[in-house]
Scaffold this motif. Structure first.
Motif, PDB file in Angstrom:
ATOM      1  N   SER A 252       6.254  20.008   7.054  1.00  0.00           N
ATOM      2  CA  SER A 252       5.981  20.188   5.610  1.00  0.00           C
ATOM      3  C   SER A 252       4.593  20.784   5.388  1.00  0.00           C
ATOM      4  O   SER A 252       4.346  21.394   4.355  1.00  0.00           O
ATOM      5  N   ASP A 253       3.688  20.649   6.370  1.00  0.00           N
ATOM      6  CA  ASP A 253       2.363  21.280   6.238  1.00  0.00           C
ATOM      7  C   ASP A 253       2.460  22.802   6.271  1.00  0.00           C
ATOM      8  O   ASP A 253       1.540  23.499   5.858  1.00  0.00           O
ATOM      9  N   HIS A 254       3.544  23.307   6.841  1.00  0.00           N
ATOM     10  CA  HIS A 254       3.684  24.761   6.985  1.00  0.00           C
ATOM     11  C   HIS A 254       4.575  25.376   5.901  1.00  0.00           C
ATOM     12  O   HIS A 254       4.930  26.548   5.977  1.00  0.00           O
ATOM     13  N   ILE A 255       4.970  24.542   4.938  1.00  0.00           N
ATOM     14  CA  ILE A 255       5.853  25.011   3.861  1.00  0.00           C
ATOM     15  C   ILE A 255       5.142  24.816   2.529  1.00  0.00           C
ATOM     16  O   ILE A 255       4.500  23.790   2.309  1.00  0.00           O
ATOM     17  N   LYS A 256       5.268  25.809   1.657  1.00  0.00           N
ATOM     18  CA  LYS A 256       4.620  25.723   0.339  1.00  0.00           C
ATOM     19  C   LYS A 256       5.562  26.301  -0.703  1.00  0.00           C
ATOM     20  O   LYS A 256       6.278  27.261  -0.402  1.00  0.00           O
ATOM     21  N   LEU A 257       5.571  25.729  -1.895  1.00  0.00           N
ATOM     22  CA  LEU A 257       6.390  26.313  -2.960  1.00  0.00           C
ATOM     23  C   LEU A 257       5.512  27.179  -3.840  1.00  0.00           C
ATOM     24  O   LEU A 257       4.407  26.790  -4.209  1.00  0.00           O
ATOM     25  N   TYR A 258       6.004  28.365  -4.181  1.00  0.00           N
ATOM     26  CA  TYR A 258       5.263  29.238  -5.098  1.00  0.00           C
ATOM     27  C   TYR A 258       6.146  29.485  -6.322  1.00  0.00           C
ATOM     28  O   TYR A 258       7.230  30.095  -6.213  1.00  0.00           O
ATOM     29  N   ASN A 259       5.714  28.980  -7.474  1.00  0.00           N
ATOM     30  CA  ASN A 259       6.471  29.193  -8.711  1.00  0.00           C
ATOM     31  C   ASN A 259       6.008  30.498  -9.340  1.00  0.00           C
ATOM     32  O   ASN A 259       4.817  30.662  -9.620  1.00  0.00           O
ATOM     33  N   GLN A 278       4.230  29.253   6.698  1.00  0.00           N
ATOM     34  CA  GLN A 278       2.982  29.732   7.289  1.00  0.00           C
ATOM     35  C   GLN A 278       3.261  30.517   8.576  1.00  0.00           C
ATOM     36  O   GLN A 278       3.290  29.964   9.676  1.00  0.00           O
ATOM     37  N   TYR A 279       3.514  31.808   8.397  1.00  0.00           N
ATOM     38  CA  TYR A 279       3.734  32.706   9.535  1.00  0.00           C
ATOM     39  C   TYR A 279       2.386  32.964  10.220  1.00  0.00           C
ATOM     40  O   TYR A 279       1.337  32.602   9.663  1.00  0.00           O
ATOM     41  N   PRO A 280       2.385  33.613  11.379  1.00  0.00           N
ATOM     42  CA  PRO A 280       1.099  33.827  12.075  1.00  0.00           C
ATOM     43  C   PRO A 280       0.062  34.547  11.217  1.00  0.00           C
ATOM     44  O   PRO A 280      -1.136  34.382  11.419  1.00  0.00           O
ATOM     45  N   TRP A 281       0.490  35.374  10.243  1.00  0.00           N
ATOM     46  CA  TRP A 281      -0.476  36.107   9.401  1.00  0.00           C
ATOM     47  C   TRP A 281      -0.774  35.371   8.098  1.00  0.00           C
ATOM     48  O   TRP A 281      -1.521  35.860   7.258  1.00  0.00           O
ATOM     49  N   GLY A 282      -0.195  34.212   7.895  1.00  0.00           N
ATOM     50  CA  GLY A 282      -0.463  33.441   6.673  1.00  0.00           C
ATOM     51  C   GLY A 282       0.829  33.098   5.949  1.00  0.00           C
ATOM     52  O   GLY A 282       1.922  33.430   6.413  1.00  0.00           O
ATOM     53  N   PHE A 283       0.698  32.408   4.791  1.00  0.00           N
ATOM     54  CA  PHE A 283       1.895  32.017   4.047  1.00  0.00           C
ATOM     55  C   PHE A 283       2.596  33.250   3.483  1.00  0.00           C
ATOM     56  O   PHE A 283       1.943  34.128   2.916  1.00  0.00           O
ATOM     57  N   ASP A 284       3.915  33.313   3.651  1.00  0.00           N
ATOM     58  CA  ASP A 284       4.679  34.457   3.137  1.00  0.00           C
ATOM     59  C   ASP A 284       6.101  33.983   2.813  1.00  0.00           C
ATOM     60  O   ASP A 284       6.548  32.923   3.288  1.00  0.00           O
ATOM     61  N   GLU A 285       6.817  34.820   2.053  1.00  0.00           N
ATOM     62  CA  GLU A 285       8.123  34.376   1.525  1.00  0.00           C
ATOM     63  C   GLU A 285       9.181  34.184   2.602  1.00  0.00           C
ATOM     64  O   GLU A 285       9.513  35.104   3.342  1.00  0.00           O
ATOM     65  N   LEU A 333      14.026  33.041   8.866  1.00  0.00           N
ATOM     66  CA  LEU A 333      14.083  31.672   9.382  1.00  0.00           C
ATOM     67  C   LEU A 333      13.938  31.688  10.909  1.00  0.00           C
ATOM     68  O   LEU A 333      13.259  30.834  11.488  1.00  0.00           O
ATOM     69  N   PHE A 334      14.517  32.671  11.538  1.00  0.00           N
ATOM     70  CA  PHE A 334      14.410  32.859  13.003  1.00  0.00           C
ATOM     71  C   PHE A 334      12.930  32.928  13.385  1.00  0.00           C
ATOM     72  O   PHE A 334      12.451  32.220  14.279  1.00  0.00           O
ATOM     73  N   LEU A 335      12.184  33.773  12.668  1.00  0.00           N
ATOM     74  CA  LEU A 335      10.759  33.965  12.986  1.00  0.00           C
ATOM     75  C   LEU A 335       9.959  32.696  12.678  1.00  0.00           C
ATOM     76  O   LEU A 335       9.048  32.327  13.421  1.00  0.00           O
ATOM     77  N   ALA A 336      10.310  32.013  11.596  1.00  0.00           N
ATOM     78  CA  ALA A 336       9.620  30.762  11.257  1.00  0.00           C
ATOM     79  C   ALA A 336       9.854  29.726  12.361  1.00  0.00           C
ATOM     80  O   ALA A 336       8.933  29.016  12.772  1.00  0.00           O
ATOM     81  N   LEU A 337      11.078  29.675  12.877  1.00  0.00           N
ATOM     82  CA  LEU A 337      11.393  28.687  13.916  1.00  0.00           C
ATOM     83  C   LEU A 337      10.657  28.988  15.216  1.00  0.00           C
ATOM     84  O   LEU A 337      10.169  28.072  15.881  1.00  0.00           O
ATOM     85  N   LEU A 338      10.553  30.271  15.563  1.00  0.00           N
ATOM     86  CA  LEU A 338       9.785  30.614  16.778  1.00  0.00           C
ATOM     87  C   LEU A 338       8.313  30.275  16.567  1.00  0.00           C
ATOM     88  O   LEU A 338       7.648  29.725  17.454  1.00  0.00           O
ATOM     89  N   THR A 339       7.795  30.586  15.374  1.00  0.00           N
ATOM     90  CA  THR A 339       6.380  30.301  15.085  1.00  0.00           C
ATOM     91  C   THR A 339       6.112  28.803  15.203  1.00  0.00           C
ATOM     92  O   THR A 339       5.103  28.370  15.766  1.00  0.00           O
ATOM     93  N   GLU A 340       7.028  28.025  14.679  1.00  0.00           N
ATOM     94  CA  GLU A 340       6.854  26.572  14.654  1.00  0.00           C
ATOM     95  C   GLU A 340       6.980  25.961  16.053  1.00  0.00           C
ATOM     96  O   GLU A 340       6.259  25.026  16.390  1.00  0.00           O
ATOM     97  N   SER A 341       7.902  26.512  16.861  1.00  0.00           N
ATOM     98  CA  SER A 341       8.316  25.799  18.081  1.00  0.00           C
ATOM     99  C   SER A 341       7.637  26.246  19.361  1.00  0.00           C
ATOM    100  O   SER A 341       7.628  25.497  20.343  1.00  0.00           O
ATOM    101  N   LEU A 342       7.138  27.464  19.382  1.00  0.00           N
ATOM    102  CA  LEU A 342       6.606  27.992  20.646  1.00  0.00           C
ATOM    103  C   LEU A 342       5.248  27.367  20.940  1.00  0.00           C
ATOM    104  O   LEU A 342       4.360  27.376  20.086  1.00  0.00           O
ATOM    105  N   ASP A 343       5.132  26.824  22.148  1.00  0.00           N
ATOM    106  CA  ASP A 343       3.896  26.104  22.482  1.00  0.00           C
ATOM    107  C   ASP A 343       3.541  26.320  23.947  1.00  0.00           C
ATOM    108  O   ASP A 343       4.411  26.581  24.782  1.00  0.00           O
TER     109      ASP A 343
END
Ligand code: GAP
Length: 457
Positions: A252-259, A278-285, A333-343
């Motif tokens: 949830s720290d990597h997710i933000k709602l933008y109204n 929060q993608y590697p370059w910052g928060f994006d849609e 979502l694919f890219l978000a999951l790789l960003t989140e999971s790769l360590d």
């Protein structure tokens, strides 16, 4: 570990998730092919969405409509007249630019030209002498509107009457089938129709790997409700979508709602929220959620002459349903999951391992079957592979030493490895290794299926 975009691109290529499109011909810019692991991850993402939004949601049903729709569809939806970007060419170096993006970059994001007319944008660029990012000159053509829909011709004759479009969103196929689905599925409002499929946009500024591409897949839900109840449903779907992302392991720290502010809403929308990641370059849609009023159904009704009204069987009231639309790109979502999971995990002095800590349900390979010694354990290993591969996504790997094979499975996110050794032949047990903890347990071969059924439940 902070994962960089370059790191993800090279990881995806190295392990066979994503390759550059048409590579042997020198590539085709911004196209990507999904390799053996990529296609499995994509399928698992789509299955997870379908399970949550169609299969297990009591309100919703599914659809698979055509990519080609009657061209009048796109007139009614507003895409022919309004789905465009303001473009200008640099006369000095012949590069093409989006005028609103030039202004945004020049002002470091403090000026948002979205919604400005062509004249206002042009004047701002000239007044501020905004330079061409490529050659540094200020020597532009006038701004022209460029439609983002790909056009092609249907049939053998290429004339304007045969022009059809590759759909830029899957949503319109749902609106066209509203009546068919409502009637045949015997649905009462409120209900939703979900669809997964390819969409195409001639994006001027594709980039950030698979984040903005010209050919992509959308997972869209159009949820039809009674006018006046749409805000309640808008709230419901926002929470549902955010919970879905968290259930797949996005923090949830990597997710933000933008109204979207009211003055920036599309003319047909009375509320829009983007879920940003929060993608590697910052928060994006990542996900767009829009309350679209009755704009689409009404417009198709006006253009087609077919009634898309709904008759409430309880109150006998007739109305055009309002629509709430959560729309998510598979690639995002694919890219978000790789960003989140790769360590890159440090295990000890001079010892690290690459690990993809992806949710078990999404892992491209669920179980790896590893004969300890090819010479002695192949037959039994093949038996176990045959047994489990009917039920799970199983990879067989007998190449290299066992430690290296474990590390490779960790790197691609395989939750469990099974090692077949002498004890398997004498006692009928195997070693099951857990990706995250690296702990190992012994299990009888005949209990494996039930054990894994419980693990992947
Ligand atoms: N039917 C509504 C619609 O298409 P959108 O905000 O244009 O709305 C919805 O797109 C979602 O589709 C986005 O939030 C994103 O996840 C995905 N998407 C849109 N354009 C994309 C592109 N060029 N490449 C990859 N994904 C894209």
């Amino acid at each position: 570990m902070k994962t960089t975009l370059e790191g993800i691109v090279s990881y995806a290529k190295q392990y066979g998730f994503i390759f550059q499109g048409s590579e042997i011909y020198g590539g085709l810019a911004n196209t990507w092919d999904y390799g053996p692991l990529g296609v499995e991850l994509k399928n698992n993402i789509k299955k997870a969405w379908w399970d949550a939004f169609v299969k297990t949601n009591k309100y919703n049903v599914g659809l698979d409509s055509s990519i080609f729709l009657n061209p009048e569809t796109w007139v009614a939806s507003g895409h022919v007249s309004g789905f465009q970007d303001p473009l200008m060419d640099c006369k000095s170096c012949k590069t093409r630019h989006r005028a609103d993006k030039l202004i945004e970059a020049f002002s470091n994001g403090t000026v948002d030209a979205d919604g400005w007319d062509k004249q206002k944008m042009y004047q701002y660029i000239v007044d501020n002498q905004i330079k061409c990012p490529k050659c540094g000159e200020v020597n532009y053509t006038e701004i022209r509107e460029f439609n983002l829909m790909f056009k092609t011709a249907q049939g053998v004759v290429e004339d304007s009457k045969n022009i059809i479009y590759l759909r830029p969103e899957t949503a319109q196929g749902i609106f066209l089938n509203f009546k068919n689905v409502q009637r045949t599925a015997r649905k009462k409002v409120p209900f939703g129709i979900g669809q997964i499929g390819k969409s195409f946009r001639n994006e001027i500024t594709p980039g950030n790997f698979i984040f903005r591409v010209r050919e992509f897949e959308q997972m869209e839900l159009e949820f039809f409700c009674k006018p006046g109840t749409e805000m309640e449903w808008f709230g419901y779907w926002k929470t549902y979508c955010a919970d879905f992302l968290k259930s797949l392991g996005l923090s949830s720290d990597h997710i933000k709602l933008y109204n979207h502010p009211e003055e920036k809403l599309s003319f047909y929308s009375n509320a829009t929220t983007d879920i940003l990641y929060q993608y590697p370059w910052g928060f994006d849609e990542l996900w767009g959620i829009a309350s679209r009023t009755n704009y689409d159904l009404k417009s198709h009704m006006d253009h087609s002459g077919e009634s898309l009204e709904y008759l409430d069987p309880e109150t006998n009231e007739k109305y055009i349903p309002y629509v709430v639309e959560p729309s998510l790109g598979v690639e995002r979502l694919f890219l978000a999951l790789l960003t989140e999971s790769l360590d890159e995990e440090v295990l000890g002095e001079n010892d690290t391992r690459t690990i993809l800590r992806i949710h078990k349900k999404l892992a491209p390979v669920s179980i790896a079957v590893l004969p300890l010694m090819k010479k002695y354990h192949t037959e039994k290993s093949e038996e176990i592979f045959a047994l489990l591969s009917k039920h799970f996504n199983v990879q067989y790997d007998d190449a290299g030493n066992i430690g290296k094979r474990y590390r490779r499975q960790d790197a691609i996110g395989t939750p469990y490895c099974i090692t077949i050794d002498e004890e398997t032949l004498t006692l009928g047990t195997v070693t099951v290794r857990d990706r995250d903890t690296m702990s190992q347990i012994k299990l009888p071969v005949n209990e494996l299926k039930t054990y894994f059924e419980n693990q992947f439940e």
